[in-house]
Design a protein around this motif. Structure first.
Motif, PDB file in Angstrom:
ATOM      1  N   LYS A  69       0.786  -1.217  -0.086  1.00 50.42           N
ATOM      2  CA  LYS A  69      -0.156  -0.160   0.067  1.00 50.42           C
ATOM      3  C   LYS A  69       0.910   1.361   0.047  1.00 50.42           C
ATOM      4  O   LYS A  69       1.872   1.262   0.928  1.00 50.42           O
ATOM      5  CB  LYS A  69      -0.841   0.047   1.181  1.00 50.42           C
ATOM      6  CG  LYS A  69      -1.752   1.190   1.313  1.00 50.42           C
ATOM      7  CD  LYS A  69      -2.411   1.209   2.772  1.00 50.42           C
ATOM      8  CE  LYS A  69      -3.254   2.482   2.973  1.00 50.42           C
ATOM      9  NZ  LYS A  69      -3.918   2.363   4.199  1.00 50.42           N
ATOM     10  N   VAL A  70       0.707   2.156  -0.916  1.00 52.69           N
ATOM     11  CA  VAL A  70       1.219   3.468  -0.853  1.00 52.69           C
ATOM     12  C   VAL A  70       0.657   4.409   0.418  1.00 52.69           C
ATOM     13  O   VAL A  70      -0.494   4.843   0.299  1.00 52.69           O
ATOM     14  CB  VAL A  70       1.060   4.397  -2.207  1.00 52.69           C
ATOM     15  CG1 VAL A  70       1.755   5.413  -2.102  1.00 52.69           C
ATOM     16  CG2 VAL A  70       1.822   3.437  -3.314  1.00 52.69           C
ATOM     17  N   GLU A  71       1.269   4.459   1.299  1.00 55.29           N
ATOM     18  CA  GLU A  71       0.834   4.959   2.677  1.00 55.29           C
ATOM     19  C   GLU A  71       1.059   6.457   2.517  1.00 55.29           C
ATOM     20  O   GLU A  71       0.143   7.442   3.002  1.00 55.29           O
ATOM     21  CB  GLU A  71       1.469   4.379   3.968  1.00 55.29           C
ATOM     22  CG  GLU A  71       0.916   5.061   5.212  1.00 55.29           C
ATOM     23  CD  GLU A  71       1.408   4.220   6.365  1.00 55.29           C
ATOM     24  OE1 GLU A  71       0.432   3.433   7.243  1.00 55.29           O
ATOM     25  OE2 GLU A  71       2.917   4.157   6.486  1.00 55.29           O
ATOM     26  N   ARG A  92       0.738   4.002 -12.965  1.00 52.84           N
ATOM     27  CA  ARG A  92      -0.311   4.158 -11.969  1.00 52.84           C
ATOM     28  C   ARG A  92      -1.027   2.832 -11.882  1.00 52.84           C
ATOM     29  O   ARG A  92      -2.164   2.667 -11.732  1.00 52.84           O
ATOM     30  CB  ARG A  92      -1.139   5.169 -12.325  1.00 52.84           C
ATOM     31  CG  ARG A  92      -0.816   6.646 -12.442  1.00 52.84           C
ATOM     32  CD  ARG A  92      -1.255   7.418 -11.479  1.00 52.84           C
ATOM     33  NE  ARG A  92      -0.720   8.816 -11.489  1.00 52.84           N
ATOM     34  CZ  ARG A  92       0.213   9.405 -10.546  1.00 52.84           C
ATOM     35  NH1 ARG A  92       0.646   8.770  -9.709  1.00 52.84           N
ATOM     36  NH2 ARG A  92       0.537  10.565 -10.997  1.00 52.84           N
ATOM     37  N   ASN A  93      -0.068   1.732 -11.680  1.00 52.84           N
ATOM     38  CA  ASN A  93      -0.635   0.284 -11.859  1.00 52.84           C
ATOM     39  C   ASN A  93      -0.051  -0.180 -10.617  1.00 52.84           C
ATOM     40  O   ASN A  93       1.077  -0.401 -10.429  1.00 52.84           O
ATOM     41  CB  ASN A  93      -0.058  -0.313 -13.012  1.00 52.84           C
ATOM     42  CG  ASN A  93      -0.790  -1.755 -13.330  1.00 52.84           C
ATOM     43  OD1 ASN A  93      -0.913  -2.368 -12.349  1.00 52.84           O
ATOM     44  ND2 ASN A  93      -0.489  -2.225 -14.402  1.00 52.84           N
ATOM     45  N   ALA A  94      -1.270  -0.701  -9.676  1.00 51.08           N
ATOM     46  CA  ALA A  94      -0.889  -1.208  -8.533  1.00 51.08           C
ATOM     47  C   ALA A  94      -0.068  -2.591  -8.599  1.00 51.08           C
ATOM     48  O   ALA A  94       0.763  -2.852  -7.909  1.00 51.08           O
ATOM     49  CB  ALA A  94      -2.106  -1.601  -7.669  1.00 51.08           C
ATOM     50  N   VAL A 101       7.778  -4.254  -5.294  1.00 51.15           N
ATOM     51  CA  VAL A 101       7.843  -4.473  -3.615  1.00 51.15           C
ATOM     52  C   VAL A 101       8.330  -5.985  -3.490  1.00 51.15           C
ATOM     53  O   VAL A 101       9.087  -6.256  -2.363  1.00 51.15           O
ATOM     54  CB  VAL A 101       6.863  -3.883  -3.053  1.00 51.15           C
ATOM     55  CG1 VAL A 101       7.138  -4.242  -1.530  1.00 51.15           C
ATOM     56  CG2 VAL A 101       6.779  -2.464  -3.088  1.00 51.15           C
ATOM     57  N   ASP A 102       7.465  -6.872  -3.958  1.00 50.08           N
ATOM     58  CA  ASP A 102       7.698  -8.240  -3.928  1.00 50.08           C
ATOM     59  C   ASP A 102       8.972  -8.846  -4.193  1.00 50.08           C
ATOM     60  O   ASP A 102       9.555  -9.404  -3.636  1.00 50.08           O
ATOM     61  CB  ASP A 102       6.751  -8.985  -5.180  1.00 50.08           C
ATOM     62  CG  ASP A 102       6.753 -10.364  -4.511  1.00 50.08           C
ATOM     63  OD1 ASP A 102       6.666 -11.023  -3.520  1.00 50.08           O
ATOM     64  OD2 ASP A 102       6.705 -11.284  -5.635  1.00 50.08           O
ATOM     65  N   GLY A 114       7.391   5.505   1.822  1.00 51.70           N
ATOM     66  CA  GLY A 114       6.095   5.596   1.549  1.00 51.70           C
ATOM     67  C   GLY A 114       5.279   4.494   1.391  1.00 51.70           C
ATOM     68  O   GLY A 114       3.968   4.711   1.235  1.00 51.70           O
ATOM     69  N   VAL A 115       5.985   3.526   1.091  1.00 45.90           N
ATOM     70  CA  VAL A 115       5.094   2.176   0.505  1.00 45.90           C
ATOM     71  C   VAL A 115       5.387   1.154   1.910  1.00 45.90           C
ATOM     72  O   VAL A 115       6.414   1.158   2.509  1.00 45.90           O
ATOM     73  CB  VAL A 115       5.675   1.727  -0.597  1.00 45.90           C
ATOM     74  CG1 VAL A 115       4.982   0.171  -0.960  1.00 45.90           C
ATOM     75  CG2 VAL A 115       5.514   2.310  -1.761  1.00 45.90           C
TER      76      VAL A 115
END
Length: 129
Positions: A69-71, A92-94, A101-102, A114-115
């Motif tokens: 999640k981009v916090e 802009r693709n989750a 991140v994986d 921020g993630v």
């Protein structure tokens, strides 16, 4: 178009719609059965530390994927600028951010500022031998 032809086409449309509904219900049931069996096998692989098994000419292996999640969007965009990781923002693709991140989690690299990693999903995948 003649009225009889119109009626035949509308009837065919209705039949196709009914068939689609039946197939959709069948696919939904198969997906539920697949997910339940995959969960059971994933638990077994994890508990026995099994990484994979080859059977029937296919390789079955344990995989994991990190969802995040981009916090803090500001910190994330600052990190993107410093690291020139424009593709993560441009898309802009989750899914791309999750994949990035994986990979970072698996290889011990820096996770973007921020993630926060959310959860890790484990599952059994099938590949060719």
């Amino acid at each position: 178009m003649q009225e009889q032809e119109l009626d035949e086409k509308l009837k065919k449309l209705m039949e196709l719609s009914d068939e689609i509904d039946e197939v959709t219900a069948k696919v939904k049931a198969l997906n539920a059965e697949y997910d339940e069996l995959n969960w059971e096998l994933t638990q077994y692989f994890q508990q026995t530390n099994m990484q994979g098994k080859k059977i029937f000419g296919k390789n079955f292996f344990l995989t994991s994927r990190t969802f995040c999640k981009v916090e803090d969007p500001v910190k994330f965009e600052e990190w993107v600028e410093r690291n020139q990781a424009w593709k993560l923002v441009m898309a802009r693709n989750a899914n791309k951010i999750n994949a990035f991140v994986d990979e970072a989690v698996k290889t011990g690299q820096e996770i973007p500022e921020g993630v926060i990693p959310g959860f890790i999903q484990h599952s059994i995948r099938m590949g060719k031998a």
